[in-house]
Design a protein around this motif. Structure first.
Motif, PDB file in Angstrom:
ATOM      1  N   TYR A 240     -52.570  13.048   0.646  1.00 45.77           N
ATOM      2  CA  TYR A 240     -52.564  11.854  -0.199  1.00 45.77           C
ATOM      3  C   TYR A 240     -53.894  11.737  -0.923  1.00 45.77           C
ATOM      4  CZ  TYR A 240     -48.419  10.125   2.283  1.00 45.77           C
ATOM      5  OH  TYR A 240     -47.153   9.979   2.798  1.00 45.77           O
ATOM      6  N   MET A 241     -53.841  11.177  -2.136  1.00 46.89           N
ATOM      7  CA  MET A 241     -55.070  10.823  -2.835  1.00 46.89           C
ATOM      8  C   MET A 241     -55.163   9.301  -2.915  1.00 46.89           C
ATOM      9  SD  MET A 241     -56.454  11.560  -6.721  1.00 46.89           S
ATOM     10  CE  MET A 241     -57.220  13.138  -6.424  1.00 46.89           C
ATOM     11  N   TYR A 242     -56.314   8.783  -2.495  1.00 46.48           N
ATOM     12  CA  TYR A 242     -56.622   7.362  -2.613  1.00 46.48           C
ATOM     13  C   TYR A 242     -57.786   7.201  -3.588  1.00 46.48           C
ATOM     14  CZ  TYR A 242     -53.733   6.306   1.489  1.00 46.48           C
ATOM     15  OH  TYR A 242     -52.681   6.160   2.365  1.00 46.48           O
ATOM     16  N   ALA A 243     -57.790   6.105  -4.352  1.00 46.62           N
ATOM     17  CA  ALA A 243     -58.862   5.912  -5.325  1.00 46.62           C
ATOM     18  C   ALA A 243     -59.148   4.428  -5.513  1.00 46.62           C
ATOM     19  CB  ALA A 243     -58.500   6.560  -6.658  1.00 46.62           C
ATOM     20  N   LEU A 244     -60.357   4.148  -6.010  1.00 43.60           N
ATOM     21  CA  LEU A 244     -60.777   2.768  -6.268  1.00 43.60           C
ATOM     22  C   LEU A 244     -61.757   2.779  -7.439  1.00 43.60           C
ATOM     23  CD1 LEU A 244     -60.630  -0.204  -5.238  1.00 43.60           C
ATOM     24  CD2 LEU A 244     -62.690   0.300  -3.904  1.00 43.60           C
ATOM     25  N   LEU A 245     -61.467   1.981  -8.453  1.00 41.43           N
ATOM     26  CA  LEU A 245     -62.352   1.840  -9.606  1.00 41.43           C
ATOM     27  C   LEU A 245     -63.356   0.718  -9.361  1.00 41.43           C
ATOM     28  CD1 LEU A 245     -59.638   2.120 -12.398  1.00 41.43           C
ATOM     29  CD2 LEU A 245     -61.285   3.883 -11.725  1.00 41.43           C
ATOM     30  N   LYS A 246     -64.471   0.792 -10.046  1.00 47.41           N
ATOM     31  CA  LYS A 246     -65.520  -0.207  -9.816  1.00 47.41           C
ATOM     32  C   LYS A 246     -65.032  -1.616 -10.120  1.00 47.41           C
ATOM     33  CE  LYS A 246     -70.289  -1.428 -10.907  1.00 47.41           C
ATOM     34  NZ  LYS A 246     -71.531  -1.071 -11.650  1.00 47.41           N
ATOM     35  N   TRP A 247     -64.269  -1.785 -11.215  1.00 48.13           N
ATOM     36  CA  TRP A 247     -63.806  -3.128 -11.558  1.00 48.13           C
ATOM     37  C   TRP A 247     -62.843  -3.666 -10.504  1.00 48.13           C
ATOM     38  CZ3 TRP A 247     -58.750  -4.418 -12.236  1.00 48.13           C
ATOM     39  CH2 TRP A 247     -57.837  -3.400 -12.565  1.00 48.13           C
ATOM     40  N   GLU A 248     -62.068  -2.769  -9.890  1.00 41.71           N
ATOM     41  CA  GLU A 248     -61.179  -3.199  -8.815  1.00 41.71           C
ATOM     42  C   GLU A 248     -61.985  -3.644  -7.599  1.00 41.71           C
ATOM     43  OE1 GLU A 248     -57.222  -0.460  -9.242  1.00 41.71           O
ATOM     44  OE2 GLU A 248     -59.064   0.597  -8.690  1.00 41.71           O
ATOM     45  N   TRP A 249     -63.042  -2.889  -7.300  1.00 43.15           N
ATOM     46  CA  TRP A 249     -63.904  -3.225  -6.174  1.00 43.15           C
ATOM     47  C   TRP A 249     -64.598  -4.568  -6.400  1.00 43.15           C
ATOM     48  CZ3 TRP A 249     -69.411  -3.310  -6.258  1.00 43.15           C
ATOM     49  CH2 TRP A 249     -70.010  -3.460  -4.998  1.00 43.15           C
ATOM     50  N   LEU A 250     -65.100  -4.789  -7.624  1.00 40.99           N
ATOM     51  CA  LEU A 250     -65.761  -6.060  -7.946  1.00 40.99           C
ATOM     52  C   LEU A 250     -64.783  -7.227  -7.828  1.00 40.99           C
ATOM     53  CD1 LEU A 250     -67.899  -4.970 -11.023  1.00 40.99           C
ATOM     54  CD2 LEU A 250     -68.759  -5.670  -8.770  1.00 40.99           C
TER      55      LEU A 250
END
Length: 258
Positions: A240-250
């Protein structure tokens, strides 16, 4: 032709030959260095796959747009219960404890059997900011590690991973350290996108990714192999690939309930 002139010409010819030999040696050295760099990049790419599919916590780099700040060495990061820092000589026994019995196939290549092997590995990591030691704040005992890899120089995309001692599971320590890693990468290392690979049977690591707010972007069938079948053929892992963008984290930080 005078002998002195002949001798001078011979000397000039010898000097030219020496210069040509030196140039050839320099070219050979440059080629060797380029080959070594390519081999190192290939090695890092292989490591990246292993690092990202693991299982526990994380903590490390973040980012600003200042390249000078991005290239600064890592400083110790303190959370409520943990310290994220560079490895040091006294970590060898702790490193051996969780690497001597890998529970995830991607760590089989890094399996260590003796304290001497662990001591040698720690020496390699002492000045390596991409491997972050995670220790208990009260005792400084090593309980695991976090790691990250920048896709290429000045890239804003990082691959992340973790590997923890099973004795410390179920206490939220992996998540605590991983959250610190995300903040470090986004706020100090200029990360825009973080991603992790997780094997389809590595449920603890999948759960950690979800707790960190990472999206599952898909499953790559038979993506990589670390082991072999009894007949000697490669056994491929679904990943599986998991990802998180900075704007999502903020956004998650502003609304923790999300």
């Amino acid at each position: 032709m005078p002998v002195s002139r002949i001798m001078k010409q011979e000397q000039e010819q010898e000097q030219e030959q020496e210069q040509e030999q030196e140039q050839e040696q320099e070219q050979e050295q440059e080629q060797e260095q380029e080959q070594e760099q390519e081999q190192e990049q290939d090695s890092n790419s292989n490591m990246l796959i292993c690092t990202v599919m693991t299982r526990h916590s994380y903590t490390k780099y973040s980012t600003t747009n200042d390249k000078r700040e991005r290239n600064q060495p890592m400083q110790s990061i303190h959370t409520d219960r943990l310290i994220l820092r560079n490895f040091k000589a006294t970590d060898a026994a702790g490193l051996l404890e969780y690497t001597s019995n890998p529970r995830v196939n991607c760590f089989l290549d890094g399996k260590m059997n003796t304290l001497e092997e662990a001591i040698a590995e720690v020496q390699k990591r002492i000045n390596d900011d991409s491997h972050i030691a995670v220790s208990l704040k009260e005792t400084d005992e090593l309980i695991g590690e976090l790691f990250f890899m920048q896709e290429e120089r000045d890239s804003d995309t990082f691959n992340i991973g973790w590997n923890f001692n099973a004795r410390y599971e179920g206490k939220g320590l992996a998540r605590e350290s991983a959250e610190a890693l995300l903040e470090y990468l986004y706020m100090q290392k200029g990360a825009r996108r973080l991603y992790a690979y997780v094997e389809d049977d590595n449920f603890r690591s999948q759960k950690l990714c979800e707790k960190l707010g990472m999206r599952q972007e898909g499953c790559m069938m038979e993506f990589v192999t670390f082991t072999k079948h009894p007949d000697g053929t490669p056994k491929y892992e679904n990943t599986y690939m998991y990802a998180l963008l900075k704007w999502e984290w903020l956004k998650r930080k502003e609304s923790p309930s999300i």
